[in-house]
Scaffold this motif. Structure first.
Motif, PDB file in Angstrom:
ATOM      1  N   ALA A 206       9.450  18.644   4.339  1.00 38.82           N
ATOM      2  CA  ALA A 206       8.383  18.835   3.363  1.00 38.82           C
ATOM      3  C   ALA A 206       7.012  18.559   3.968  1.00 38.82           C
ATOM      4  O   ALA A 206       6.869  17.755   4.890  1.00 38.82           O
ATOM      5  CB  ALA A 206       8.607  17.908   2.160  1.00 38.82           C
ATOM      6  N   ARG A 207       6.006  19.246   3.457  1.00 38.97           N
ATOM      7  CA  ARG A 207       4.638  19.031   3.909  1.00 38.97           C
ATOM      8  C   ARG A 207       4.138  17.670   3.452  1.00 38.97           C
ATOM      9  O   ARG A 207       4.628  17.114   2.474  1.00 38.97           O
ATOM     10  CB  ARG A 207       3.705  20.116   3.363  1.00 38.97           C
ATOM     11  CG  ARG A 207       4.082  21.530   3.695  1.00 38.97           C
ATOM     12  CD  ARG A 207       2.964  22.491   3.263  1.00 38.97           C
ATOM     13  NE  ARG A 207       2.443  22.161   1.942  1.00 38.97           N
ATOM     14  CZ  ARG A 207       2.943  22.638   0.819  1.00 38.97           C
ATOM     15  NH1 ARG A 207       3.995  23.442   0.842  1.00 38.97           N
ATOM     16  NH2 ARG A 207       2.402  22.309  -0.345  1.00 38.97           N
ATOM     17  N   ALA A 208       3.137  17.164   4.140  1.00 38.18           N
ATOM     18  CA  ALA A 208       2.583  15.844   3.804  1.00 38.18           C
ATOM     19  C   ALA A 208       1.957  15.828   2.414  1.00 38.18           C
ATOM     20  O   ALA A 208       1.916  14.787   1.751  1.00 38.18           O
ATOM     21  CB  ALA A 208       1.563  15.430   4.849  1.00 38.18           C
ATOM     22  N   ASP A 209       1.456  16.994   1.944  1.00 41.03           N
ATOM     23  CA  ASP A 209       0.794  17.049   0.638  1.00 41.03           C
ATOM     24  C   ASP A 209       1.745  17.483  -0.476  1.00 41.03           C
ATOM     25  O   ASP A 209       1.315  17.816  -1.577  1.00 41.03           O
ATOM     26  CB  ASP A 209      -0.409  17.985   0.693  1.00 41.03           C
ATOM     27  CG  ASP A 209      -0.007  19.425   1.025  1.00 41.03           C
ATOM     28  OD1 ASP A 209       1.157  19.642   1.417  1.00 41.03           O
ATOM     29  OD2 ASP A 209      -0.870  20.321   0.893  1.00 41.03           O
TER      30      ASP A 209
ATOM     31  N   ASP B 201       0.839  -1.194   0.000  1.00 45.52           N
ATOM     32  CA  ASP B 201       0.000   0.000   0.000  1.00 45.52           C
ATOM     33  C   ASP B 201       0.877   1.248   0.000  1.00 45.52           C
ATOM     34  O   ASP B 201       1.687   1.449   0.893  1.00 45.52           O
ATOM     35  CB  ASP B 201      -0.908  -0.009   1.235  1.00 45.52           C
ATOM     36  CG  ASP B 201      -1.809   1.224   1.283  1.00 45.52           C
ATOM     37  OD1 ASP B 201      -2.004   1.851   0.230  1.00 45.52           O
ATOM     38  OD2 ASP B 201      -2.290   1.553   2.382  1.00 45.52           O
ATOM     39  N   ARG B 202       0.694   2.093  -1.020  1.00 45.40           N
ATOM     40  CA  ARG B 202       1.475   3.330  -1.101  1.00 45.40           C
ATOM     41  C   ARG B 202       0.589   4.543  -0.901  1.00 45.40           C
ATOM     42  O   ARG B 202       0.833   5.608  -1.461  1.00 45.40           O
ATOM     43  CB  ARG B 202       2.182   3.417  -2.450  1.00 45.40           C
ATOM     44  CG  ARG B 202       3.110   2.237  -2.729  1.00 45.40           C
ATOM     45  CD  ARG B 202       3.806   2.415  -4.060  1.00 45.40           C
ATOM     46  NE  ARG B 202       4.433   1.184  -4.514  1.00 45.40           N
ATOM     47  CZ  ARG B 202       5.043   1.054  -5.678  1.00 45.40           C
ATOM     48  NH1 ARG B 202       5.120   2.064  -6.498  1.00 45.40           N
ATOM     49  NH2 ARG B 202       5.583  -0.105  -6.024  1.00 45.40           N
ATOM     50  N   SER B 203      -0.463   4.403  -0.111  1.00 43.54           N
ATOM     51  CA  SER B 203      -1.387   5.512   0.089  1.00 43.54           C
ATOM     52  C   SER B 203      -0.715   6.674   0.814  1.00 43.54           C
ATOM     53  O   SER B 203      -1.089   7.827   0.627  1.00 43.54           O
ATOM     54  CB  SER B 203      -2.611   5.037   0.880  1.00 43.54           C
ATOM     55  OG  SER B 203      -2.216   4.473   2.120  1.00 43.54           O
ATOM     56  N   ASP B 204       0.281   6.368   1.660  1.00 44.96           N
ATOM     57  CA  ASP B 204       1.023   7.419   2.340  1.00 44.96           C
ATOM     58  C   ASP B 204       2.228   7.779   1.481  1.00 44.96           C
ATOM     59  O   ASP B 204       3.323   7.248   1.642  1.00 44.96           O
ATOM     60  CB  ASP B 204       1.471   6.945   3.728  1.00 44.96           C
ATOM     61  CG  ASP B 204       2.029   8.075   4.569  1.00 44.96           C
ATOM     62  OD1 ASP B 204       2.363   9.133   3.984  1.00 44.96           O
ATOM     63  OD2 ASP B 204       2.149   7.922   5.792  1.00 44.96           O
ATOM     64  N   ASN B 205       2.014   8.713   0.552  1.00 42.03           N
ATOM     65  CA  ASN B 205       3.056   9.057  -0.406  1.00 42.03           C
ATOM     66  C   ASN B 205       4.313   9.595   0.264  1.00 42.03           C
ATOM     67  O   ASN B 205       5.432   9.230  -0.113  1.00 42.03           O
ATOM     68  CB  ASN B 205       2.533  10.096  -1.399  1.00 42.03           C
ATOM     69  CG  ASN B 205       1.373   9.574  -2.226  1.00 42.03           C
ATOM     70  OD1 ASN B 205       1.284   8.386  -2.504  1.00 42.03           O
ATOM     71  ND2 ASN B 205       0.478  10.460  -2.608  1.00 42.03           N
ATOM     72  N   MET B 206       4.144  10.485   1.241  1.00 43.54           N
ATOM     73  CA  MET B 206       5.297  11.095   1.882  1.00 43.54           C
ATOM     74  C   MET B 206       6.130  10.055   2.628  1.00 43.54           C
ATOM     75  O   MET B 206       7.365  10.117   2.617  1.00 43.54           O
ATOM     76  CB  MET B 206       4.848  12.207   2.830  1.00 43.54           C
ATOM     77  CG  MET B 206       6.012  12.957   3.494  1.00 43.54           C
ATOM     78  SD  MET B 206       7.182  13.651   2.290  1.00 43.54           S
ATOM     79  CE  MET B 206       6.205  15.002   1.636  1.00 43.54           C
TER      80      MET B 206
ATOM     81  N   ALA C 271      17.324  14.395   0.487  1.00 43.48           N
ATOM     82  CA  ALA C 271      17.046  13.815   1.797  1.00 43.48           C
ATOM     83  C   ALA C 271      16.794  14.904   2.838  1.00 43.48           C
ATOM     84  O   ALA C 271      15.876  14.800   3.660  1.00 43.48           O
ATOM     85  CB  ALA C 271      18.204  12.916   2.230  1.00 43.48           C
ATOM     86  N   ARG C 272      17.593  15.953   2.785  1.00 46.55           N
ATOM     87  CA  ARG C 272      17.418  17.052   3.737  1.00 46.55           C
ATOM     88  C   ARG C 272      16.119  17.807   3.487  1.00 46.55           C
ATOM     89  O   ARG C 272      15.414  18.170   4.421  1.00 46.55           O
ATOM     90  CB  ARG C 272      18.609  18.002   3.639  1.00 46.55           C
ATOM     91  CG  ARG C 272      19.895  17.439   4.234  1.00 46.55           C
ATOM     92  CD  ARG C 272      21.060  18.373   3.978  1.00 46.55           C
ATOM     93  NE  ARG C 272      22.272  17.927   4.651  1.00 46.55           N
ATOM     94  CZ  ARG C 272      23.462  18.477   4.471  1.00 46.55           C
ATOM     95  NH1 ARG C 272      23.595  19.480   3.614  1.00 46.55           N
ATOM     96  NH2 ARG C 272      24.508  18.009   5.132  1.00 46.55           N
ATOM     97  N   ALA C 273      15.814  18.051   2.203  1.00 50.26           N
ATOM     98  CA  ALA C 273      14.600  18.789   1.860  1.00 50.26           C
ATOM     99  C   ALA C 273      13.345  18.014   2.247  1.00 50.26           C
ATOM    100  O   ALA C 273      12.360  18.589   2.743  1.00 50.26           O
ATOM    101  CB  ALA C 273      14.589  19.107   0.369  1.00 50.26           C
ATOM    102  N   ILE C 274      13.357  16.700   2.027  1.00 51.27           N
ATOM    103  CA  ILE C 274      12.192  15.864   2.305  1.00 51.27           C
ATOM    104  C   ILE C 274      11.866  15.851   3.800  1.00 51.27           C
ATOM    105  O   ILE C 274      10.702  15.733   4.201  1.00 51.27           O
ATOM    106  CB  ILE C 274      12.422  14.430   1.787  1.00 51.27           C
ATOM    107  CG1 ILE C 274      12.373  14.414   0.249  1.00 51.27           C
ATOM    108  CG2 ILE C 274      11.408  13.454   2.348  1.00 51.27           C
ATOM    109  CD1 ILE C 274      11.023  14.782  -0.323  1.00 51.27           C
TER     110      ILE C 274
ATOM    111  N   ILE D 208      12.782   6.329   0.935  1.00 49.85           N
ATOM    112  CA  ILE D 208      13.797   6.310  -0.117  1.00 49.85           C
ATOM    113  C   ILE D 208      14.891   7.330   0.197  1.00 49.85           C
ATOM    114  O   ILE D 208      16.074   7.013   0.261  1.00 49.85           O
ATOM    115  CB  ILE D 208      13.173   6.622  -1.490  1.00 49.85           C
ATOM    116  CG1 ILE D 208      12.143   5.568  -1.870  1.00 49.85           C
ATOM    117  CG2 ILE D 208      14.263   6.719  -2.566  1.00 49.85           C
ATOM    118  CD1 ILE D 208      11.316   5.944  -3.086  1.00 49.85           C
ATOM    119  N   PHE D 209      14.468   8.582   0.414  1.00 46.49           N
ATOM    120  CA  PHE D 209      15.426   9.661   0.650  1.00 46.49           C
ATOM    121  C   PHE D 209      15.719   9.840   2.139  1.00 46.49           C
ATOM    122  O   PHE D 209      15.587  10.923   2.689  1.00 46.49           O
ATOM    123  CB  PHE D 209      14.903  10.968   0.049  1.00 46.49           C
ATOM    124  CG  PHE D 209      14.902  10.979  -1.451  1.00 46.49           C
ATOM    125  CD1 PHE D 209      16.077  11.152  -2.168  1.00 46.49           C
ATOM    126  CD2 PHE D 209      13.724  10.798  -2.149  1.00 46.49           C
ATOM    127  CE1 PHE D 209      16.078  11.155  -3.544  1.00 46.49           C
ATOM    128  CE2 PHE D 209      13.713  10.807  -3.538  1.00 46.49           C
ATOM    129  CZ  PHE D 209      14.903  10.983  -4.228  1.00 46.49           C
TER     130      PHE D 209
END
Length: 231
Positions: free
Chosen positions: A97-100, A53-58, A91-94, A64-65
């Motif tokens: 990052a916001r959930a959306d 399930d990849r519903s949680d994209n973030m 990796a640092r930016a993520i 990965i990062f």
């Protein structure tokens, strides 16, 4: 999908293997995927992600990062053209990052993937680019480019057929107002973007130069605000 460079039609996975076999450094793979999706792409990463399930994209992106993967991800573990410093920057930016901020589009679950019957009677999955264009619509438009509304004319100076149309499709996808596509006899060594000084300083011009590695040259034209010559 169709490949660039006249290789024919291959599956995406087979394309990667062909790219490695011919020692093309990912250019065949990247260029063909870019052309299939109609999106200008500079970097890619293809980690082995379980089919869950990849519903949680973030959460998937953060897995990965992650900082712990900052170096293992670019040492042959994954298919990518990111260098260690670029990977670390993502990796640092993520982390903040916001959930959306991440949107996942599973092309395989859309009507853009169709069954294609081969001459031997077997059926394979094929990407219908017209359907994909309708599905993606304006999802990848750059607001700054759309707001500027600068007109761009694209001219192919190479002997590669349909190159102008392919690049025009990529530009239109990110919001560029393409007003003309054609061929030019004049030859340029590489991609060249011409226009008035003010136009060359626009967000539209900067994005084009970034995506395609163009040289900028001040000049005037009645055909469009910016003229893109493909060399």
């Amino acid at each position: 999908i169709d490949t660039v460079g006249g290789y024919g039609r291959y599956s995406v996975d087979a394309l990667w293997r062909l790219d490695a076999l011919d020692k093309l450094g990912g250019t065949l793979f990247l260029g063909s995927v870019e052309d299939a999706l109609g999106l200008p792409i500079r970097r890619f990463i293809a980690p082995q992600i379980p089919n869950t399930d990849r519903s949680d994209n973030m959460a998937a992106i953060k897995s990965i990062f992650s900082l712990t993967n900052a170096f293992s991800g670019v040492r042959g573990r994954w298919k990518t053209n990111l260098n260690p410093f670029e990977f670390l920057g993502f990796a640092r930016a993520i982390r903040f990052a916001r959930a959306d901020a991440v949107q996942t589009i599973d092309v395989g679950q859309t009507t853009a993937v169709v069954d294609e019957e081969l001459p031997d009677g077997t059926v394979q999955k094929s990407l219908d680019r017209d359907r994909l264009d309708a599905i993606l619509g304006r999802a990848y438009e750059d607001i700054a480019i759309r707001t500027e509304g600068l007109s761009v004319a694209v001219f192919n100076t190479t002997e590669t057929p349909t190159l102008g149309q392919r690049i025009a499709r990529l530009l239109s996808r990110i919001g560029v107002l393409v007003v003309a596509v054609g061929n030019e006899i004049a030859t340029v060594d590489r991609c060249e973007l011409r226009g008035k000084k003010e136009a060359l300083g626009s967000a539209t011009a900067k994005r084009i130069v970034y995506y395609f590695g163009c040289d900028s040259k001040v000049g005037e034209s009645e055909r469009a605000d910016l003229i893109l010559f493909l060399g």
